[in-house]
Design a protein around this motif. Structure first.
Motif, PDB file in Angstrom:
ATOM      1  N   ILE A   1      17.443  16.826  86.676  1.00  0.00           N
ATOM      2  CA  ILE A   1      16.205  17.115  85.943  1.00  0.00           C
ATOM      3  C   ILE A   1      15.008  16.466  86.642  1.00  0.00           C
ATOM      4  O   ILE A   1      13.953  17.094  86.812  1.00  0.00           O
ATOM      5  N   LEU A   2      15.167  15.207  87.065  1.00  0.00           N
ATOM      6  CA  LEU A   2      14.073  14.501  87.737  1.00  0.00           C
ATOM      7  C   LEU A   2      13.688  15.194  89.038  1.00  0.00           C
ATOM      8  O   LEU A   2      12.496  15.437  89.296  1.00  0.00           O
ATOM      9  N   ALA A   3      14.693  15.514  89.861  1.00  0.00           N
ATOM     10  CA  ALA A   3      14.406  16.193  91.130  1.00  0.00           C
ATOM     11  C   ALA A   3      13.776  17.562  90.881  1.00  0.00           C
ATOM     12  O   ALA A   3      12.865  17.982  91.607  1.00  0.00           O
ATOM     13  N   GLY A   4      14.251  18.261  89.860  1.00  0.00           N
ATOM     14  CA  GLY A   4      13.674  19.550  89.518  1.00  0.00           C
ATOM     15  C   GLY A   4      12.217  19.436  89.106  1.00  0.00           C
ATOM     16  O   GLY A   4      11.386  20.278  89.485  1.00  0.00           O
ATOM     17  N   LEU A   5      11.891  18.391  88.352  1.00  0.00           N
ATOM     18  CA  LEU A   5      10.500  18.170  87.943  1.00  0.00           C
ATOM     19  C   LEU A   5       9.601  17.915  89.148  1.00  0.00           C
ATOM     20  O   LEU A   5       8.476  18.422  89.228  1.00  0.00           O
ATOM     21  N   ILE A   6      10.102  17.105  90.088  1.00  0.00           N
ATOM     22  CA  ILE A   6       9.322  16.811  91.290  1.00  0.00           C
ATOM     23  C   ILE A   6       9.067  18.095  92.073  1.00  0.00           C
ATOM     24  O   ILE A   6       7.955  18.336  92.565  1.00  0.00           O
ATOM     25  N   ILE A   7      10.093  18.943  92.186  1.00  0.00           N
ATOM     26  CA  ILE A   7       9.939  20.211  92.897  1.00  0.00           C
ATOM     27  C   ILE A   7       8.896  21.092  92.217  1.00  0.00           C
ATOM     28  O   ILE A   7       7.997  21.642  92.873  1.00  0.00           O
ATOM     29  N   VAL A   8       8.998  21.228  90.914  1.00  0.00           N
ATOM     30  CA  VAL A   8       8.065  22.099  90.186  1.00  0.00           C
ATOM     31  C   VAL A   8       6.632  21.591  90.312  1.00  0.00           C
ATOM     32  O   VAL A   8       5.707  22.356  90.585  1.00  0.00           O
ATOM     33  N   VAL A   9       6.422  20.281  90.160  1.00  0.00           N
ATOM     34  CA  VAL A   9       5.069  19.714  90.198  1.00  0.00           C
ATOM     35  C   VAL A   9       4.463  19.813  91.595  1.00  0.00           C
ATOM     36  O   VAL A   9       3.365  20.354  91.790  1.00  0.00           O
ATOM     37  N   PHE A  10       5.189  19.302  92.601  1.00  0.00           N
ATOM     38  CA  PHE A  10       4.624  19.270  93.948  1.00  0.00           C
ATOM     39  C   PHE A  10       4.549  20.662  94.567  1.00  0.00           C
ATOM     40  O   PHE A  10       3.620  20.948  95.334  1.00  0.00           O
TER      41      PHE A  10
ATOM     42  N   LEU B   1      18.669  21.750  95.849  1.00  0.00           N
ATOM     43  CA  LEU B   1      18.759  20.342  96.219  1.00  0.00           C
ATOM     44  C   LEU B   1      19.054  19.455  95.004  1.00  0.00           C
ATOM     45  O   LEU B   1      19.925  18.566  95.080  1.00  0.00           O
ATOM     46  N   PRO B   2      18.392  19.646  93.850  1.00  0.00           N
ATOM     47  CA  PRO B   2      18.733  18.841  92.670  1.00  0.00           C
ATOM     48  C   PRO B   2      20.189  18.998  92.238  1.00  0.00           C
ATOM     49  O   PRO B   2      20.821  18.018  91.825  1.00  0.00           O
ATOM     50  N   GLU B   3      20.722  20.214  92.329  1.00  0.00           N
ATOM     51  CA  GLU B   3      22.115  20.426  91.961  1.00  0.00           C
ATOM     52  C   GLU B   3      23.049  19.695  92.931  1.00  0.00           C
ATOM     53  O   GLU B   3      24.079  19.140  92.525  1.00  0.00           O
ATOM     54  N   PHE B   4      22.685  19.668  94.215  1.00  0.00           N
ATOM     55  CA  PHE B   4      23.489  18.930  95.189  1.00  0.00           C
ATOM     56  C   PHE B   4      23.493  17.438  94.869  1.00  0.00           C
ATOM     57  O   PHE B   4      24.535  16.782  94.906  1.00  0.00           O
TER      58      PHE B   4
ATOM     59  N   PHE C   1      17.060  23.773  85.225  1.00  0.00           N
ATOM     60  CA  PHE C   1      16.550  23.611  83.859  1.00  0.00           C
ATOM     61  C   PHE C   1      17.140  24.637  82.893  1.00  0.00           C
ATOM     62  O   PHE C   1      17.777  24.289  81.906  1.00  0.00           O
ATOM     63  N   TYR C   2      16.924  25.928  83.206  1.00  0.00           N
ATOM     64  CA  TYR C   2      17.344  26.952  82.255  1.00  0.00           C
ATOM     65  C   TYR C   2      18.849  26.944  82.025  1.00  0.00           C
ATOM     66  O   TYR C   2      19.323  27.092  80.904  1.00  0.00           O
ATOM     67  N   LYS C   3      19.614  26.751  83.108  1.00  0.00           N
ATOM     68  CA  LYS C   3      21.071  26.738  82.971  1.00  0.00           C
ATOM     69  C   LYS C   3      21.561  25.560  82.133  1.00  0.00           C
ATOM     70  O   LYS C   3      22.635  25.631  81.525  1.00  0.00           O
ATOM     71  N   LEU C   4      20.797  24.473  82.121  1.00  0.00           N
ATOM     72  CA  LEU C   4      21.182  23.334  81.292  1.00  0.00           C
ATOM     73  C   LEU C   4      21.014  23.666  79.812  1.00  0.00           C
ATOM     74  O   LEU C   4      21.725  23.145  78.952  1.00  0.00           O
ATOM     75  N   ILE C   5      20.049  24.527  79.540  1.00  0.00           N
ATOM     76  CA  ILE C   5      19.832  24.945  78.151  1.00  0.00           C
ATOM     77  C   ILE C   5      20.916  25.935  77.729  1.00  0.00           C
ATOM     78  O   ILE C   5      21.461  25.861  76.623  1.00  0.00           O
ATOM     79  N   ARG C   6      21.259  26.851  78.643  1.00  0.00           N
ATOM     80  CA  ARG C   6      22.283  27.858  78.372  1.00  0.00           C
ATOM     81  C   ARG C   6      23.600  27.360  78.957  1.00  0.00           C
ATOM     82  O   ARG C   6      24.019  27.759  80.043  1.00  0.00           O
ATOM     83  N   LYS C   7      24.266  26.472  78.267  1.00  0.00           N
ATOM     84  CA  LYS C   7      25.429  25.770  78.812  1.00  0.00           C
ATOM     85  C   LYS C   7      26.706  26.605  78.855  1.00  0.00           C
ATOM     86  O   LYS C   7      27.683  26.219  79.470  1.00  0.00           O
TER      87      LYS C   7
ATOM     88  N   VAL D   1      11.942  28.707  95.979  1.00  0.00           N
ATOM     89  CA  VAL D   1      12.595  27.413  95.743  1.00  0.00           C
ATOM     90  C   VAL D   1      12.238  26.879  94.354  1.00  0.00           C
ATOM     91  O   VAL D   1      13.101  26.359  93.640  1.00  0.00           O
ATOM     92  N   THR D   2      10.994  27.007  93.965  1.00  0.00           N
ATOM     93  CA  THR D   2      10.590  26.561  92.629  1.00  0.00           C
ATOM     94  C   THR D   2      11.279  27.376  91.554  1.00  0.00           C
ATOM     95  O   THR D   2      11.735  26.849  90.534  1.00  0.00           O
ATOM     96  N   SER D   3      11.373  28.681  91.792  1.00  0.00           N
ATOM     97  CA  SER D   3      12.062  29.555  90.858  1.00  0.00           C
ATOM     98  C   SER D   3      13.530  29.159  90.711  1.00  0.00           C
ATOM     99  O   SER D   3      14.065  29.107  89.593  1.00  0.00           O
ATOM    100  N   SER D   4      14.181  28.881  91.845  1.00  0.00           N
ATOM    101  CA  SER D   4      15.589  28.501  91.793  1.00  0.00           C
ATOM    102  C   SER D   4      15.783  27.197  91.043  1.00  0.00           C
ATOM    103  O   SER D   4      16.762  27.018  90.315  1.00  0.00           O
ATOM    104  N   SER D   5      14.819  26.275  91.186  1.00  0.00           N
ATOM    105  CA  SER D   5      14.922  25.000  90.482  1.00  0.00           C
ATOM    106  C   SER D   5      14.734  25.186  88.974  1.00  0.00           C
ATOM    107  O   SER D   5      15.481  24.631  88.165  1.00  0.00           O
TER     108      SER D   5
END
Length: 515
Positions: free
Chosen positions: A140-149, A123-126, A365-371, A356-360
Motif C-alpha cells: 500500500i505504501l509503495a503504491g501510494l508513492i507511485i500514484v503521488v509521484f 513493484l509494490p507487489e514484488f 489497491f483495488y485487488k485488496l478491496i476485492r479479495k 504503471v500508475t494504472s497497474s498500481s
C-alpha cells in the motif's frame, strides 16, 4: 534550408500544411499501434499491465529509453546547456552511467525474481511477496508513492506538451494540453502495455533521428565544427566542463544516475522482457541509443548558442531552442517531423507512467478491496478498472498542469528524485541482501521519500546561504533510505520464507540462462 534574421520566436514559427501533415500522420500511426495492440491482446490483466512478459529485446531497450528520455531530453537538457554551457552535460554522463549499471545490477535479478515471487507484475507487489508482508503495508505504501509521484511526473510531460503547442503552433497552451492527453489516453486505454511499448519503440527511433539531425545540420549551416568554438568565443565558460556550475552542481548532475534503480516505469521493462538471456542485447542497444541521443541533446544546446547569436534572435525560453532550430533550418515537412520528435519524447513518457500508475491502482489497491479469487468475470472487472485508472490519473494530472509554475527540468527532477530515493535502495537490497526485513524496507522507503520532500521544501531555499543546500535531493534521500533500511533490518524480524534459497535460485537461473 532557411537562414533568417528574426528577433522573436513568433517570427520563426510559420508553419505550413507540410508540417501539419507530418503531425497528423504521426498521430494516426500512434492510434493505429494502439488499435493493433488492442486486437492482439488476450484480454487479461497480466497482458494489459506487463505484455504477458513477452516483449523482445529491441522493443524493451527503446521503450525503456523513450520512457526515460521524456520532453526534458529534447527541451529541458538543450535548454540547460544553452543557458550554462557544457557543464550541464554532467547530467547526461550521470544518467548514462546509471542506466548502464541498472542493466547489470537490477535487470537480470528483477526479471527472474519478480516471476519467482508469485508472478509479481508491479513493484509494490514484488516488495510484498519478497518480504512476506501478510499485512500488505509495504504494498500500500509503495503504491501510494507511485500514484503521488507519477501524477506529478505525468504533469511534467503535459506541461511540456502544452508548451510545445504554444511555442511551435501558436495555439493556446490548454488546447495543446488536452490534445496530447487525449491521444495518449486513447492508445494507452485500449492497448495497454503492449501499445505503450510499441509506440515507445516507434517514438524512440524518431527521437534518435532528430537528435542526430539537428546539431549536424546546424553546424553545416553555420561554421562546421568551429561552431562550437564560436560558442566559446561568445562566452568562454560555454565549452568548460567545470565553469558555470559548482562542485555541488556537478555532484548533483551525476547523482541523477542513482534514480534509475527506483523508476517503476523503466524497471518494469526488465520485468516484461521475454527472457533474461535477451537482456545483454537490450543493454547494448539501449545504452547506444541513449548515449547518441544525449550527445545530440548537448550539441543542440551548444550549437544553439551560436545559432541564436548569428541570427539576432531573442530567445524568451531556453527550453524552446530545439523548436527554434528545427523550424528555421529545415523544410516545413522535416520541421513537422522534428516537432513530432518532441511529441514522441513527451508522449512516450506520459503513456509509460500512466500504465504503471494504472497497474498500481488496480493491482495494489483495488485487488485488496476485492479479495475473492478472480473468476473470468472478475478478470474482466480488473481489466476495466485498469483502463479507468488510466483515465482518472490523466484527468488529475491535467488539473495540476493547467497552471504550470516551474520549468520542465525541475518538474522532472523532483519526481525522478522521489522515486529514486524511495525505491532505489529497497530494490537493490531486496535483490541482493537476504536480511532485508519488511519493517526495514518500510522505514527506509518513508525516510527516503520524506527526505526528498523536506529537502525540496525547506532545505533548498537555504541554497543562497550555502551551496551545499543546493545538492540534488536524490542523493541525501538515497543515502538515508539505504542507512535506515539496513539498520532497522538488523533489529527486526526476518521474513519467514527462505530468502537465501530464493536468492540462490535466482542466481542459478540467471547463470544457466547466460550460458
Amino acid at each position: 534550408m532557411y537562414l533568417l534574421n528574426v528577433t522573436t520566436m513568433s517570427d520563426i514559427v510559420n508553419l505550413s500544411w507540410h508540417t501539419y501533415i507530418m503531425i497528423v500522420l504521426y498521430f494516426i500511426i500512434l492510434l493505429g499501434i494502439g488499435y493493433y495492440a488492442y486486437k492482439t491482446s488476450t484480454g487479461n490483466l497480466d497482458e494489459y499491465m506487463l505484455g504477458g512478459r513477452n516483449i523482445g529485446p529491441y522493443v524493451t531497450a527503446l521503450s525503456a529509453g523513450a520512457a526515460d528520455m521524456s520532453g526534458w531530453m529534447i527541451m529541458g537538457l538543450p535548454g540547460e546547456v544553452y543557458s550554462i554551457g557544457l557543464s550541464a552535460s554532467w547530467i547526461a554522463i550521470g544518467l548514462t552511467i546509471g542506466a548502464y549499471i541498472n542493466y547489470h545490477v537490477v535487470a537480470p535479478r528483477l526479471r527472474v525474481y519478480t516471476e519467482k515471487a508469485n508472478n509479481s507484475i508491479t513493484l509494490p507487489e514484488f516488495f510484498k511477496n519478497r518480504l512476506d508482508d501478510q499485512s500488505n503495508t509495504i504494498k500500500i505504501l509503495a503504491g501510494l508513492i507511485i500514484v503521488v509521484f507519477f501524477t506529478l511526473y505525468v504533469n511534467s510531460g503535459m506541461v511540456a506538451g502544452g508548451t510545445l503547442f504554444e511555442s511551435a503552433f501558436g495555439l493556446n497552451y490548454h488546447y495543446g494540453l488536452i490534445l496530447i492527453t487525449a491521444i495518449v489516453i486513447f492508445y494507452t486505454f485500449i492497448g495497454g502495455y503492449l501499445a505503450v511499448s510499441l509506440t515507445d519503440f516507434f517514438q524512440g527511433v524518431i527521437m534518435l533521428i532528430a537528435m542526430v539531425m539537428v546539431p549536424i545540420v546546424a553546424m553545416m549551416q553555420l561554421n562546421g565544427l568551429d561552431t562550437l568554438g564560436d560558442a566559446a568565443r561568445l562566452k568562454p565558460t560555454n565549452l568548460d566542463w567545470f565553469k558555470g556550475t559548482t562542485v555541488i552542481g556537478i555532484i548533483s548532475f551525476i547523482a541523477w544516475g542513482l534514480g534509475y534503480f527506483g523508476q517503476p516505469h523503466i524497471i518494469v521493462r526488465f520485468m516484461s522482457i521475454k527472457s533474461v538471456k535477451q537482456l545483454p542485447t537490450a543493454r547494448r542497444f539501449g545504452i547506444s541509443w541513449m548515449a547518441i541521443s544525449l550527445l545530440g541533446a548537448v550539441l543542440v544546446g551548444l550549437t544553439g548558442i551560436s545559432f541564436v547569436a548569428e541570427r539576432g534572435v531573442v530567445l524568451e525560453d531556453p527550453e524552446t531552442i530545439f523548436i527554434l532550430m528545427g523550424q528555421v533550418l529545415f523544410h516545413p515537412l522535416v520541421g513537422g517531423f522534428l516537432l513530432a520528435a518532441i511529441l514522441a519524447a513527451i508522449m512516450s513518457t506520459i503513456s509509460s507512467q500512466l500504465i504503471v500508475t494504472s497497474s498500481s491502482l488496480t493491482e495494489d489497491f483495488y485487488k485488496l478491496i476485492r479479495k475473492k479469487t478472480p473468476t473470468n468475470d472478475r478478470r474482466k472487472e480488473f481489466l476495466l478498472v485498469g483502463r479507468l485508472s488510466v483515465l482518472v490519473v490523466a484527468i488529475v494530472a491535467i488539473v495540476i498542469a493547467w497552471s504550470p509554475n516551474d520549468t520542465i527540468l525541475n518538474l522532472v527532477g523532483n519526481a525522478w528524485a522521489g522515486f529514486g530515493a524511495a525505491f532505489g535502495p529497497i530494490v537493490i537490497l531486496s535483490l541482493y541482501w537476504k536480511n532485508l526485513t519488511r519493517t526495514g524496507a518500510i522505514s527506509g522507503m518513508v525516510a527516503g521519500a520524506a527526505t526528498v520532500i523536506i529537502w525540496i521544501v525547506w532545505v533548498k531555499p537555504l541554497g543562497e546561504i550555502n551551496d551545499f543546500f543546493n545538492l540534488y535531493e536524490i542523493l541525501p534521500g538515497f543515502i538515508i533510505n539505504l542507512v535506515v533500511a539496513y539498520l532497522v533490518s538488523l533489529f527486526t524480524k526476518k521474513p519467514e520464507i527462505d530468502v537465501e534459497k530464493e536468492l540462490e535460485e535466482v542466481k542459478a537461473e540467471i547463470k544457466n540462462a547466460m550460458q
